[in-house]
Design an enzyme around this catalytic site. Structure first.
Site, PDB file in Angstrom:
ATOM      1  N   GLU A 109      28.574 -52.408   7.473  1.00  0.00           N
ATOM      2  CA  GLU A 109      29.929 -52.160   6.646  1.00  0.00           C
ATOM      3  C   GLU A 109      29.694 -51.392   5.309  1.00  0.00           C
ATOM      4  OE1 GLU A 109      31.302 -56.264   6.484  1.00  0.00           O
ATOM      5  OE2 GLU A 109      31.049 -56.632   8.831  1.00  0.00           O
ATOM      6  N   LYS A 111      30.109 -51.894   1.358  1.00  0.00           N
ATOM      7  CA  LYS A 111      30.262 -53.041   0.595  1.00  0.00           C
ATOM      8  C   LYS A 111      31.241 -52.760  -0.620  1.00  0.00           C
ATOM      9  CE  LYS A 111      27.260 -56.005  -2.264  1.00  0.00           C
ATOM     10  NZ  LYS A 111      28.203 -56.008  -3.567  1.00  0.00           N
ATOM     11  N   ASP A 113      33.492 -52.576  -3.514  1.00  0.00           N
ATOM     12  CA  ASP A 113      32.978 -52.863  -5.154  1.00  0.00           C
ATOM     13  C   ASP A 113      34.419 -53.259  -5.912  1.00  0.00           C
ATOM     14  OD1 ASP A 113      31.844 -53.479  -7.224  1.00  0.00           O
ATOM     15  OD2 ASP A 113      31.550 -51.420  -7.869  1.00  0.00           O
ATOM     16  N   TYR A 221      35.146 -61.104   6.568  1.00  0.00           N
ATOM     17  CA  TYR A 221      34.640 -62.153   6.948  1.00  0.00           C
ATOM     18  C   TYR A 221      35.429 -63.179   7.200  1.00  0.00           C
ATOM     19  CZ  TYR A 221      30.908 -65.945   6.476  1.00  0.00           C
ATOM     20  OH  TYR A 221      30.010 -66.844   6.641  1.00  0.00           O
ATOM     21  N   LYS A 307      22.138 -51.594  -2.017  1.00  0.00           N
ATOM     22  CA  LYS A 307      23.049 -51.021  -2.960  1.00  0.00           C
ATOM     23  C   LYS A 307      22.685 -49.798  -3.171  1.00  0.00           C
ATOM     24  CE  LYS A 307      24.183 -53.727  -6.270  1.00  0.00           C
ATOM     25  NZ  LYS A 307      25.574 -54.316  -6.980  1.00  0.00           N
ATOM     26  N   CYS A 401      36.982 -41.673 -42.760  1.00  0.00           N
ATOM     27  CA  CYS A 401      37.712 -41.063 -41.748  1.00  0.00           C
ATOM     28  C   CYS A 401      37.400 -39.484 -41.839  1.00  0.00           C
ATOM     29  CB  CYS A 401      39.060 -41.015 -41.837  1.00  0.00           C
ATOM     30  SG  CYS A 401      39.943 -40.023 -40.922  1.00  0.00           S
ATOM     31  N   CYS A 404      40.347 -37.053 -42.929  1.00  0.00           N
ATOM     32  CA  CYS A 404      40.981 -37.033 -44.230  1.00  0.00           C
ATOM     33  C   CYS A 404      40.190 -37.722 -45.112  1.00  0.00           C
ATOM     34  CB  CYS A 404      42.399 -38.033 -43.851  1.00  0.00           C
ATOM     35  SG  CYS A 404      42.112 -39.835 -43.964  1.00  0.00           S
ATOM     36  N   CYS A 419      41.394 -45.655 -39.031  1.00  0.00           N
ATOM     37  CA  CYS A 419      41.589 -45.059 -40.473  1.00  0.00           C
ATOM     38  C   CYS A 419      42.933 -45.517 -40.889  1.00  0.00           C
ATOM     39  CB  CYS A 419      41.683 -43.585 -40.351  1.00  0.00           C
ATOM     40  SG  CYS A 419      42.634 -42.891 -41.717  1.00  0.00           S
ATOM     41  N   CYS A 425      46.941 -38.831 -42.647  1.00  0.00           N
ATOM     42  CA  CYS A 425      45.659 -38.396 -42.132  1.00  0.00           C
ATOM     43  C   CYS A 425      46.293 -37.328 -41.108  1.00  0.00           C
ATOM     44  CB  CYS A 425      44.921 -39.462 -41.554  1.00  0.00           C
ATOM     45  SG  CYS A 425      43.625 -38.938 -40.267  1.00  0.00           S
TER      46      CYS A 425
HETATM   47  S1  IVH Z   1      30.067 -60.545   3.406  1.00  0.00           S
HETATM   48  C1  IVH Z   1      28.125 -64.821   2.920  1.00  0.00           C
HETATM   49  N1  IVH Z   1      31.069 -58.143   3.387  1.00  0.00           N
HETATM   50  O1  IVH Z   1      29.605 -58.477  -1.878  1.00  0.00           O
HETATM   51  C2  IVH Z   1      28.449 -63.412   2.705  1.00  0.00           C
HETATM   52  N2  IVH Z   1      30.660 -58.806   1.430  1.00  0.00           N
HETATM   53  O2  IVH Z   1      27.124 -60.287  -2.996  1.00  0.00           O
HETATM   54  C3  IVH Z   1      29.979 -62.915   2.748  1.00  0.00           C
HETATM   55  N3  IVH Z   1      31.310 -57.728  -0.434  1.00  0.00           N
HETATM   56  O3  IVH Z   1      30.887 -61.750  -2.762  1.00  0.00           O
HETATM   57  C4  IVH Z   1      30.108 -61.642   2.101  1.00  0.00           C
HETATM   58  N4  IVH Z   1      31.838 -55.889   0.743  1.00  0.00           N
HETATM   59  O4  IVH Z   1      32.551 -59.863  -2.859  1.00  0.00           O
HETATM   60  C5  IVH Z   1      30.557 -59.095   2.521  1.00  0.00           C
HETATM   61  N5  IVH Z   1      31.638 -55.980   3.622  1.00  0.00           N
HETATM   62  C6  IVH Z   1      31.505 -56.838   3.026  1.00  0.00           C
HETATM   63  C7  IVH Z   1      31.578 -56.800   1.538  1.00  0.00           C
HETATM   64  C8  IVH Z   1      30.978 -57.912   0.768  1.00  0.00           C
HETATM   65  C9  IVH Z   1      31.621 -56.307  -0.585  1.00  0.00           C
HETATM   66  C10 IVH Z   1      31.032 -58.497  -1.615  1.00  0.00           C
HETATM   67  C11 IVH Z   1      31.652 -59.593  -1.662  1.00  0.00           C
HETATM   68  C12 IVH Z   1      30.279 -60.591  -1.955  1.00  0.00           C
HETATM   69  C13 IVH Z   1      29.369 -59.926  -2.474  1.00  0.00           C
HETATM   70  C14 IVH Z   1      27.997 -60.108  -2.048  1.00  0.00           C
END
Ligand code: IVH
Length: 704
Positions: A109, A111, A113, A221, A307, A401, A404, A419, A425
């Site tokens: 999946e 991740k 942010d 999840y 990451k 500044c 001025c 300033c 200015c």
């Molecule tokens: S699963 C027990 N899936 O990453 C693990 N987390 O460091 C449950 N996050 O706290 C998390 N995308 O905020 C999961 N596809 C994804 C995610 C994801 C982002 C974040 C989440 C979590 C952190 C893990």
């Protein structure tokens, strides 16, 4: 009858929300949607007995602020072990293979942010939304989360009676850029990245502001006793059916090669996504196998996060220059040897403030690391000390500044230097004028930044009030300005005298007084004299006005030159008080009435209604009694008040009914203004931004 109508509208609107926010395939226009929502809102206000916490109207957000309650998580919110190395992904795979000693699948999946959230659904209704907090307990942010349109308040299809679903709340890039532009225009501190913006927004005390920030959410999840499938992917598919936004970028992989293909594909492709991602999460698909693998103290053994590398480049720091904004805030800027970073050439990076310069221990000529990470504004993260052969001059924040020469000041508790010479200015004067004439302020056409600079250099404009002294002849004589443009400017200047008081306050450019604050001040004090005389306590008593704003307003009026300029503006005929006929009806329609305000409203804030009631001869009182003439009842009216009103036979009026009692036509106009308010830049600012974005050598202050 009303009940059926309400239910029908609720179902219809929820379906449209789903089509729009989850499927990205709307079937009606925004206008039609708003009309239906408004219809539902007024029906609900007329029938508080059909209150439903899952109604689409609850997403509008309320004005009531409450501190957050801390709630323990039923299942602790763990994090994932992280890696930046493909080798460690292989090691993870091998560990899982050995531990399970049987066939297994992995789900890859994205991740996301953002900021993580745990949602509890009971019998298909969203009950609670809790932040991660310390993993054991988090903040109850349900009211804020309800404003996120892609999170269903009520589920569809067949779902377990009780379960938790976790995911990430995100601020889409487009919303983030817009928000930062707006903050930049107000010289407010920028959000460093969408993650901070999302978590900051989620912690706001006012859900109606949260609603305006247009957050999004992806769920990834599910936890519960009775889940529909014994695989993670099966449960995600089910969640999608129930109405959740589950990313399509999810793949069940059988081999390590497939996992790497997924990683390599999304490392590039993620740049085209509307939201920020910072890696890939790899999870064992079978819930049984997950159980067998178990957890370490901090994270599951059945998952790992890979990451993506934050994008970084090494380049030389040549000079540091300083930009002065319209409120005098001084921003240090690093001028760098041009370097490629995430597909763009970076020549400048923001150094933010004196503390950051100090903590980096920067010297001219240093090789510095520039990073973009999830951030759009490149920043210097470190100095490469090993490359420091000859040491240059230490970068010291300027004391005067650059424009001025005035000695800079630093307000206690603030990171920025200012300033203080705001009346002399040049960039401050010109910046204030540009702001004053901008569309959302006085809306004066023809005075672009170049014309203002020209007029300033020709000494025709020294301060804002001089705008009203401009003569057509003077203007027409200027280079590039013909007679016709001069005439147009003059007539636009004349027309601006009709601009309402609240926009005049905004136009003055008082530090921290943006559009919304200006409105609050205008409605609370009603005229410039009262605002000028307002004490600190009176200022902070106004809804949403804190110490910082109160101090700034007081400092503004303490300056004789501002007072003098304001009296000139008044003499020229600018609106220096709230327009009487905007709120006052022909008669004194609420004369002698006691009105209780309860609930949350769509068209005006509570304070605005309070002012309207008072301006129309009524009195706003806090509690319901036999003497109460009526209750102005919004959504979510308190159940106690409702009970009391019923027992005393006090009638309830909704917003529209109250507005109709005042002066319908005028009020209608201000409603429209209110609803479209706020989110965009003024034309001048927009133009400036576009110009500087197009001009790759031009530095815009904070956007590169
Ligand atoms: S699963 C027990 N899936 O990453 C693990 N987390 O460091 C449950 N996050 O706290 C998390 N995308 O905020 C999961 N596809 C994804 C995610 C994801 C982002 C974040 C989440 C979590 C952190 C893990």
């Amino acid at each position: 009858m009303s009940k059926e109508k309400i239910e029908k509208l609720r179902n219809e609107l929820e379906q449209h929300n789903y089509n729009y926010y989850v499927l990205s395939a709307p079937t009606i226009s925004d206008m039609e949607f708003d009309a239906k929502l408004k219809e539902l809102q007024s029906l609900e206000e007329a029938h508080p007995e059909f209150y439903d916490p899952a109604s689409p109207t609850q997403r509008v957000g309320s004005d009531i602020s409450d501190g957050f309650t801390q709630v323990a998580h039923v299942y602790p919110m763990l994090s994932l072990s992280n890696t930046y190395s493909e080798g460690e992904v292989t090691e993870f795979y091998e560990r899982v293979r050995k531990a399970l000693n049987e066939d297994f699948e992995l789900v890859c999946e994205l991740k996301y942010d953002g900021t993580s959230i745990s949602l509890t659904y009971e019998n298909g209704l969203l009950q609670r939304a809790i932040t991660r907090g310390d993993g054991e307990k988090g903040d109850d942010v349900t009211a804020n989360v309800k404003t996120i349109r892609s999170i269903p308040l009520r589920l569809r299809g067949q779902y377990p009676a009780l379960f938790e679903i976790r995911g990430e709340i995100l601020m889409p890039w487009a919303v983030f850029d817009e928000l930062n532009r707006e903050r930049e225009a107000q010289e407010e501190q920028l959000f460093a990245n969408p993650r901070n913006a999302a978590s900051g927004t989620l912690k706001l005390q006012n859900p109606s502001i949260v609603a305006s920030r247009k957050l999004d959410a992806y769920l990834y999840y599910i936890l519960g006793e009775k889940l529909p499938s014994n695989t993670h992917s099966g449960n995600l598919n089910a969640a999608r059916e129930w109405g959740f936004k589950v990313s399509g970028a999810t793949k069940v992989c059988k081999t390590l090669n497939e996992v790497f293909d997924f990683i390599n594909y999304w490392d590039v492709e993620r740049k085209n996504l509307p939201v920020a991602t910072d890696g890939i999460v790899i999870k064992v698909n079978s819930l049984n196998q997950q159980k067998n693998l178990g957890y370490t103290a901090k994270s599951p053994r059945w998952a790992i996060a890979y990451k993506f590398q934050a994008e970084k480049a090494l380049t030389r720091l040549n000079t540091v220059s300083y930009q002065v904004g319209r409120t005098g805030a001084v921003t240090p800027v690093a001028n760098l040897d041009p370097v490629q970073l995430s597909g763009t050439t970076v020549k400048r990076a923001s150094l933010h403030n004196a503390d950051i310069i100090e903590s980096l221990d920067l010297h001219i000529g240093d090789m510095v690391f520039v990073e973009k990470g999830g951030e759009i504004i490149p920043k210097i993260t470190a100095v490469d000390l090993s490359a420091r052969v000859l040491i240059g001059d230490k970068v010291k924040f300027i004391r005067n500044c650059p424009e001025c020469g005035a000695a800079l000041v630093r307000i206690e508790g603030e990171a920025a230097h200012y300033c203080p010479n705001d009346n002399a200015c040049p960039p401050q004067i010109k910046g204030k004028m540009e702001h004053f004439v901008s569309r959302k302020a006085m809306n004066i056409d023809g005075l672009g930044s170049e014309t203002i600079a020209l007029l300033f250099e020709n000494k025709l404009l020294q301060n804002i009030a001089d705008i009203y002294d401009l003569k057509v002849n003077d203007l027409a004589r200027l280079e590039r300005l013909g007679n016709k443009s001069a005439q147009n400017i003059k007539s636009s200047v004349e027309k601006s005298k009709e601009v309402p008081f609240e926009r005049v306050i905004f136009a003055l450019g008082i530090r921290f007084v943006g559009e919304t604050v200006a409105k609050k001040l205008a409605f609370a004090f009603k005229n410039i004299e009262a605002l000028e005389k307002a004490t600190f306590d009176e200022l902070v008593a106004v809804d949403e006005i804190g110490e910082r704003i109160a101090n700034s307003v007081q400092a503004y009026f303490a300056d004789e030159r501002h007072v003098e300029m304001l009296s000139r503006l008044k003499a020229y005929g600018l609106q220096m008080s709230v327009s009487e006929d905007k709120m006052k009806p022909a008669g004194n329609s609420l004369s002698g009435m006691s009105v209780v305000i309860s609930g949350t409203f769509l068209y005006h804030s509570r304070d605005e209604y309070k002012t309207m009631i008072e301006q129309n001869g009524g009195k706003n009182v806090g509690s319901v009694s036999a003497k109460t003439s009526f209750i102005l009842a919004g959504a979510n009216m308190g159940p106690e008040k409702l009970k009391k009103a019923e027992s005393l036979g006090v009638r309830l009026l909704n917003e529209e009914e109250l507005l109709a009692m005042l002066k319908p036509e005028e009020i209608k106009e201000s409603e429209v203004e209110n609803r479209t308010e706020g989110e965009t830049l003024s034309e001048g600012e927009e133009k400036k931004l576009k110009e500087s974005e197009q001009n790759s050598t031009g530095f815009t202050g904070t956007l590169f």
